[in-house]
Design an enzyme around this catalytic site. Structure first.
Site, PDB file in Angstrom:
ATOM      1  N   ASP A  49       0.786  15.971  51.282  1.00 23.69           N
ATOM      2  CA  ASP A  49      -0.615  16.076  51.697  1.00 23.69           C
ATOM      3  C   ASP A  49      -1.020  17.543  51.863  1.00 23.69           C
ATOM      4  OD1 ASP A  49       0.783  16.598  54.025  1.00 23.69           O
ATOM      5  OD2 ASP A  49      -0.260  15.110  55.246  1.00 23.69           O
ATOM      6  N   SER A  50      -0.068  18.441  51.705  1.00 20.80           N
ATOM      7  CA  SER A  50      -0.377  19.870  51.631  1.00 20.80           C
ATOM      8  C   SER A  50      -1.320  20.173  50.475  1.00 20.80           C
ATOM      9  CB  SER A  50       0.908  20.694  51.486  1.00 20.80           C
ATOM     10  OG  SER A  50       1.719  20.178  50.439  1.00 20.80           O
ATOM     11  N   ASP A  88       3.308  11.423  50.295  1.00 14.49           N
ATOM     12  CA  ASP A  88       2.903  11.462  51.695  1.00 14.49           C
ATOM     13  C   ASP A  88       1.839  10.414  51.997  1.00 14.49           C
ATOM     14  OD1 ASP A  88       4.416  13.332  53.042  1.00 14.49           O
ATOM     15  OD2 ASP A  88       3.088  15.009  52.588  1.00 14.49           O
ATOM     16  N   LYS A 118       6.417   9.035  52.561  1.00 16.06           N
ATOM     17  CA  LYS A 118       6.841   9.861  53.688  1.00 16.06           C
ATOM     18  C   LYS A 118       5.769   9.798  54.764  1.00 16.06           C
ATOM     19  CE  LYS A 118       6.827  14.502  53.645  1.00 16.06           C
ATOM     20  NZ  LYS A 118       5.963  14.836  54.820  1.00 16.06           N
ATOM     21  N   GLU A 120       4.911  11.018  59.078  1.00 13.84           N
ATOM     22  CA  GLU A 120       5.281  11.915  60.162  1.00 13.84           C
ATOM     23  C   GLU A 120       5.476  11.148  61.461  1.00 13.84           C
ATOM     24  OE1 GLU A 120       2.428  15.068  60.461  1.00 13.84           O
ATOM     25  OE2 GLU A 120       2.648  15.661  58.348  1.00 13.84           O
ATOM     26  N   GLU A 186      10.982  20.195  59.883  1.00 13.49           N
ATOM     27  CA  GLU A 186      10.121  21.346  59.622  1.00 13.49           C
ATOM     28  C   GLU A 186      10.015  22.245  60.846  1.00 13.49           C
ATOM     29  OE1 GLU A 186       5.678  22.589  57.962  1.00 13.49           O
ATOM     30  OE2 GLU A 186       6.328  20.494  57.877  1.00 13.49           O
TER      31      GLU A 186
END
Length: 276
Positions: A49-50, A88, A118, A120, A186
């Site tokens: 999602d970056s 993501d 993925k 978080e 991270e």
């Protein structure tokens, strides 16, 4: 509309089995050409999602949508033949409930041919991870600095220092027990990253963590040096393409203004020469 079907050489079980065998290699990708370049070199490619910050000019990942992830996921899928593709789940697509997470994860996988998602979060997402896995969706977890939680973390700060180390250890153990096949660490102190890597049975993928993690991931635009004014501490630049590109654009502009481009070899004659 589904992406073109492809056969992926590696899957979640393959990535899990690499723990203790050799380092796992990963980069982010958002386009077909970039995915093609890294396919033979990466074990898995992350559609991160970056992309919101890297390609769309957003100030954080919070504005990234499902449609954006699907669009870029389809593009990356077209460029991969060997590497596993992980995608993501964007902010707001999975936090509400396990059922919400399943609907959106299923859509991401169905429409992009991703092999895993993925998400978080640690202890608080364990039930959701378990729910997804029990319904056929492999999950890569992400703890430490979780960019989607940047507003509650107080910025892009290192996580797990001091008393917070025990919380991250608990997060890692919870997602391992829930069935995640790997976890991204991270911006975690290297000593803590080493401890987590030793304590859990699933691979750790470091980004600003430790050389002893089971694998590493970087944002490809960072490591290629596309950004000339931004360089996180944990990024090594393997090229400086941003400087090269800026110089090329400047030269092009200069030649156009001087009427040096296009040159005779770049234009077409009124008629093709006759063959003799």
């Amino acid at each position: 509309m589904s992406a073109t079907a492809r056969k992926t050489a590696l899957n979640a079980d393959d990535i899990r089995a690499l723990k203790g065998q050799r380092p796992i290699v990963s980069l982010t990708a958002y386009t077909t050409p970039m995915a093609q370049m890294m396919d033979a070199h990466c074990d898995f490619v992350l559609v991160g999602d970056s992309v919101g910050m890297v390609l769309h000019g957003l100030t954080s990942t919070l504005g990234v949508t499902m449609d954006m992830m699907i669009l870029h996921g389809q593009a990356v899928s077209r460029g991969l033949r060997q590497a596993m593709m992980v995608i993501d789940m964007p902010f707001g697509s999975y936090e509400e409930s396990p059922a919400q997470a399943f609907r959106n994860a299923a859509r991401l996988m169905a429409e992009t041919n991703a092999a895993a998602v993925k998400l978080e979060g640690g202890v608080e997402m364990a039930d959701t991870i378990r729910f997804l896995i029990s319904r056929g969706i492999p999950v890569m977890a992400h703890i430490g600095l979780t960019p989607q939680s940047v507003n509650t973390l107080g910025g892009y700060k290192v996580q797990g220092r001091g008393d917070a180390a025990q919380r991250l250890l608990a997060d890692a153990q919870a997602i391992e027990e829930a069935g995640a096949f790997s976890v991204v660490l991270e911006k975690v102190p290297s000593v803590l990253a080493d401890e987590i890597t030793q304590q859990i049975s699933i691979p750790t993928i470091g980004i600003g963590a430790s050389v002893n993690c089971d694998g590493q991931v970087l944002v490809v635009d960072d490591m290629l040096g596309f950004f000339t004014a931004f360089k996180p501490k944990f990024v090594k630049r393997y090229a400086n393409l941003g400087n090269d590109a800026e110089a090329a654009v400047a030269q092009y502009a200069s030649e156009v203004r001087a009427r040096e481009f296009p040159a005779p070899e770049h234009v077409f004659a009124a008629s093709a020469p006759r063959k003799t």
